[in-house]
Every structure is written in structure tokens, then in C-alpha cells.
Motif scaffolding. Sequence first.
Motif, PDB file in Angstrom:
ATOM      1  N   ALA A 327       0.850  -1.102  -0.008  1.00 27.47           N
ATOM      2  CA  ALA A 327       0.000   0.035   0.024  1.00 27.47           C
ATOM      3  C   ALA A 327       0.981   1.443  -0.097  1.00 27.47           C
ATOM      4  O   ALA A 327       0.512   2.124  -0.675  1.00 27.47           O
ATOM      5  CB  ALA A 327      -1.011   0.140   1.103  1.00 27.47           C
ATOM      6  N   MET A 333      -4.186  -2.379  -3.056  1.00 22.61           N
ATOM      7  CA  MET A 333      -4.836  -2.505  -1.626  1.00 22.61           C
ATOM      8  C   MET A 333      -4.226  -3.910  -1.035  1.00 22.61           C
ATOM      9  O   MET A 333      -4.198  -4.824  -1.688  1.00 22.61           O
ATOM     10  CB  MET A 333      -6.245  -2.461  -1.668  1.00 22.61           C
ATOM     11  CG  MET A 333      -6.805  -1.189  -2.044  1.00 22.61           C
ATOM     12  SD  MET A 333      -8.754  -1.163  -2.475  1.00 22.61           S
ATOM     13  CE  MET A 333      -8.640  -2.032  -3.992  1.00 22.61           C
ATOM     14  N   ASN A 340      -4.501  -3.664   6.744  1.00 21.97           N
ATOM     15  CA  ASN A 340      -5.721  -2.561   6.884  1.00 21.97           C
ATOM     16  C   ASN A 340      -6.041  -2.181   8.068  1.00 21.97           C
ATOM     17  O   ASN A 340      -6.223  -0.931   8.151  1.00 21.97           O
ATOM     18  CB  ASN A 340      -6.600  -3.154   6.122  1.00 21.97           C
ATOM     19  CG  ASN A 340      -6.132  -3.055   4.604  1.00 21.97           C
ATOM     20  OD1 ASN A 340      -5.889  -2.429   3.957  1.00 21.97           O
ATOM     21  ND2 ASN A 340      -6.748  -4.379   3.847  1.00 21.97           N
ATOM     22  N   TYR A 348      -4.716   5.704   4.848  1.00 23.02           N
ATOM     23  CA  TYR A 348      -5.489   5.988   3.733  1.00 23.02           C
ATOM     24  C   TYR A 348      -6.233   7.597   4.014  1.00 23.02           C
ATOM     25  O   TYR A 348      -6.350   8.194   3.324  1.00 23.02           O
ATOM     26  CB  TYR A 348      -6.763   4.862   3.876  1.00 23.02           C
ATOM     27  CG  TYR A 348      -6.211   3.695   3.120  1.00 23.02           C
ATOM     28  CD1 TYR A 348      -5.771   3.702   1.663  1.00 23.02           C
ATOM     29  CD2 TYR A 348      -6.037   2.722   3.835  1.00 23.02           C
ATOM     30  CE1 TYR A 348      -5.337   2.656   0.967  1.00 23.02           C
ATOM     31  CE2 TYR A 348      -5.762   1.373   2.920  1.00 23.02           C
ATOM     32  CZ  TYR A 348      -5.160   1.449   1.741  1.00 23.02           C
ATOM     33  OH  TYR A 348      -4.765   0.438   1.129  1.00 23.02           O
ATOM     34  N   ASN A 351      -3.648   9.664   2.892  1.00 27.19           N
ATOM     35  CA  ASN A 351      -3.491   9.571   1.629  1.00 27.19           C
ATOM     36  C   ASN A 351      -4.637   9.446   0.452  1.00 27.19           C
ATOM     37  O   ASN A 351      -5.196   8.216   0.230  1.00 27.19           O
ATOM     38  CB  ASN A 351      -2.422   8.384   1.283  1.00 27.19           C
ATOM     39  CG  ASN A 351      -1.080   8.486   1.986  1.00 27.19           C
ATOM     40  OD1 ASN A 351      -0.225   9.008   1.161  1.00 27.19           O
ATOM     41  ND2 ASN A 351      -1.120   8.146   3.061  1.00 27.19           N
ATOM     42  N   LYS A 354      -5.226   7.287  -2.676  1.00 29.22           N
ATOM     43  CA  LYS A 354      -5.106   5.786  -2.362  1.00 29.22           C
ATOM     44  C   LYS A 354      -6.446   5.196  -1.733  1.00 29.22           C
ATOM     45  O   LYS A 354      -6.725   4.243  -1.707  1.00 29.22           O
ATOM     46  CB  LYS A 354      -3.892   5.441  -1.711  1.00 29.22           C
ATOM     47  CG  LYS A 354      -2.673   5.605  -2.473  1.00 29.22           C
ATOM     48  CD  LYS A 354      -1.547   5.297  -1.582  1.00 29.22           C
ATOM     49  CE  LYS A 354      -0.160   5.393  -2.441  1.00 29.22           C
ATOM     50  NZ  LYS A 354       0.898   4.637  -2.005  1.00 29.22           N
ATOM     51  N   GLN A 355      -7.369   6.203  -1.105  1.00 33.26           N
ATOM     52  CA  GLN A 355      -8.434   5.756  -0.462  1.00 33.26           C
ATOM     53  C   GLN A 355      -9.618   5.592  -1.555  1.00 33.26           C
ATOM     54  O   GLN A 355     -10.646   4.867  -1.311  1.00 33.26           O
ATOM     55  CB  GLN A 355      -8.915   7.078   0.301  1.00 33.26           C
ATOM     56  CG  GLN A 355     -10.457   6.869   1.009  1.00 33.26           C
ATOM     57  CD  GLN A 355     -10.487   5.439   2.155  1.00 33.26           C
ATOM     58  OE1 GLN A 355      -9.357   5.812   2.967  1.00 33.26           O
ATOM     59  NE2 GLN A 355     -11.432   4.866   2.147  1.00 33.26           N
ATOM     60  N   VAL A 358     -10.239   1.999  -2.328  1.00 30.88           N
ATOM     61  CA  VAL A 358     -10.832   1.308  -1.068  1.00 30.88           C
ATOM     62  C   VAL A 358     -12.360   1.473  -0.970  1.00 30.88           C
ATOM     63  O   VAL A 358     -13.041   0.860  -0.667  1.00 30.88           O
ATOM     64  CB  VAL A 358      -9.939   1.853   0.440  1.00 30.88           C
ATOM     65  CG1 VAL A 358     -10.723   1.180   1.388  1.00 30.88           C
ATOM     66  CG2 VAL A 358      -8.524   1.479   0.171  1.00 30.88           C
TER      67      VAL A 358
END
Length: 415
Positions: A327, A333, A340, A348, A351, A354-355, A358
Motif C-alpha cells: 500500500a 490495496m 488494513n 488512507y 493518502n 489511495k482511498q 478502498v
Amino acid sequence: MKTTLSAMALVLSATAAMADDTVTIEFAYPYSHLFDVTYEAMMPAFKQAHPNIEVKFRATYESYEDGTNTILREAVSGNLPDVTMQGLNRQQILVEKGIAKSLEPFIAKEANFAKEGYHDAMLSLSTFDGDVHGLPFSVSLPVGYYNMDILTEAGVDKLPTTWDEVIGACETMKANGVDNPIFWGWSITGNWFMQALLWSQDKAIVEDGRVKLDTPEALAALEQMQEIFTKCDMQNLEWKAALSSFSAGEIGMMFWSTSALGAVERSQGDFELVTGPFPGMGETPKGLPAGGNAALFTSTSEDPKVQEAAWAWLKFITSGEGAAEVAKTTGYMPPNKAANEVILADFYEQNPNKQTAVDQLPLLRDWLAYPGDNGLAITQVIYDGIERIVTGDATDMKELQEELVEEVNDLLPTS
């Protein structure tokens, strides 16, 4: 002097003994531009935990298809690596041919294995006939990448949520002097975007052992691609060139896997980058295919030390600690609960780009393999068909659909 020589002899003896204890395993993985930095980040912790295991990295696979073809060749020549990374949609053929071994004997020896994050929902991605044959390493979903400087300057004031809105944004950008408004990842491995358009309509590309290209949903997917390519005047860039061009700030919108986010950010020019959910065909997608890869045990060694070393490496890189590096260094992911929920608890939030992927996890569907020994050939047939749309060689989507159906059916198992 005697004492010194004796001490030196002891050191040399211990060093020799340690060298004798060193076990070397071989490992192969795809996409060096995405994952080299990931494995570099993992190695110090692995070496600290396993100082006597040396991991020899083989030449990287160009793609998941290349990885599968390579493993199939190496199985014939007797030159398999001990551990290989393969696309989630390419595991089945390796299991069926006995190349990927069951991990159940190793798992059975582990105490509290599920507590490391390998719960059933994750293991199911690599479970065949009730046996776990791989540990999922990374999961990706398609997303939109947006150069907000280009969009804002061209007068596009909101992120598109449908392909019609994407096309509208393209037309606005073109009218305001943007030469290359879009790259849409048609060429991505495993016909992934074709499957994304089908899953968007809640339709699987494979049902009951047949490739369902003769459906209204498949025709709609082909027509949607044609609209995007033609109305956006998309340049037919090779995908690595497209990623470099976007990173350099030359393309307004890029639709690709979230996996490339780390690489894009590392080479990003001076512009604001924002990611957004994958647009839908008139509405929010009803599903999206899970991309990514899994670690498979393919060692042919009968030496218990080599087998245990290979398992130690495979287990480490997919563990909470290893998966967290995925990640941090990519946009993938980690399919590991420990990564996680514990290690990446605040990651996340800090960031948001990068979310995005998700947030799309509720849409996750299978990335489907094509049936039989000709699965890779079917992938190529569909790839070639889509390329004909990109280049303008195919203009009648109904006619193209009929051609694809005929070619693919000829490659399917007859029994």
C-alpha cells in the motif's frame, strides 16, 4: 597472538557454518516499474527475521500473461522458481496442471494462522477444490486519474461519474486547446477493462464455461469503448508511454488501475493529481473486477529446508508487515486484515488518492479466467478486437461482436 588466532579461527568457523546454513530460493514477479521499490522496502525486515535465507530475484515478467507463459515453459524445462507472483485470473491453469502446489501442509503447521489476517474472504481468491494454493498479495480496482490543472484551465469543474460525462469533459478540453485529453486503459492485462464494462452492467464475461460475448451487455461494452476512443480522439499510446505522458502532465484524464498510483506519484510533474471512482455506463458501476496478484508455491525442490524457506518468504511478503509495504509503495490495496486494520490504520486518511479504490471495495467482483488451455489465446483475440476499435479498423460493433464470438468459440473446450 595465540588467543587472537584462536578467536579469529572461531569467527571464521562460525562464518563458514552460517554460510553452510544459508538457503537460497528463487522468486519471480511481474511489473518491475511497480514492484521493485516494494520488494526493496521489504527486504531489510525479512533479512533481519531470516538471516540465513537468500532470495534470488529472477528477471521480472512483462505482464501477467508473460508470467503465466513463462511458468508454463519453465514447468516443461524443469526450471521453475520456488515462489512466483501470478495474476489473480491466471492461477487456475497453474493449479489444474499441478504446477502451483497446495499450501495446506504449510498452513496446518502454523499456529493462529487466521490471526495474521488470512481470513476466508481473502483466501477464497486463491482457493481451488477446497485447498489454498496461493496467498493474495495485492488487490487493485480501476480508477480515474485527473490532472486538475489541465481540467480547471480547460473549464472542466467537476470529476465525471459516467462515460458520457467523460466524453463531455474531453470535448471541453479539446475546444480549449488540450491536444490529448484522455488515455483509457483498453490494453491493460487480461482484458480487464472489457470485464470492467461488463461488470458495470452486472454481467460476467464467463458463465457456465462459456465466454459471453454474444450478449447485449457485451455489445454495449464495445459500443461504449468506440464512443470513448472516437469522441475523445484518444491517441493510441503504448501503456508505459501513456503513464509517462500523464505523469509528465501532458494528459488530462487517465483511466487505469490504482496499482500505478505509487509509480505515477514518484514521477509526477508539477500539477495537482486527484483520483476518482471509475465512471459507469449511465450510472454508478454495479460491479468491478478485482485485479492484482497472488504468491504461489511452485518449487520442485525436495529439500525440506528449501521448502520451508520458500514458505517463509511467501508468508512474509503477504503478511501484515509485508502487505503494508504494498500500500505504501504502490496503489494496490493489501488483501490482509492485519495490514488494513492495524498497520495502515491512519494511512488512507493521510493518502486520499489511495482511498479511492478502498471506497470501491463493495463493488469487487471476480477477475475471470477464460476456460481451457486456450485461455491466453482468447485473451489475445479480445485484445486484438479492441485494438481494431482504437485504430479505427473496426467501425461496426455488431459485426465485430460476431467475429469475436466466432473466434473465441473456436478456442473453447469442446467437452
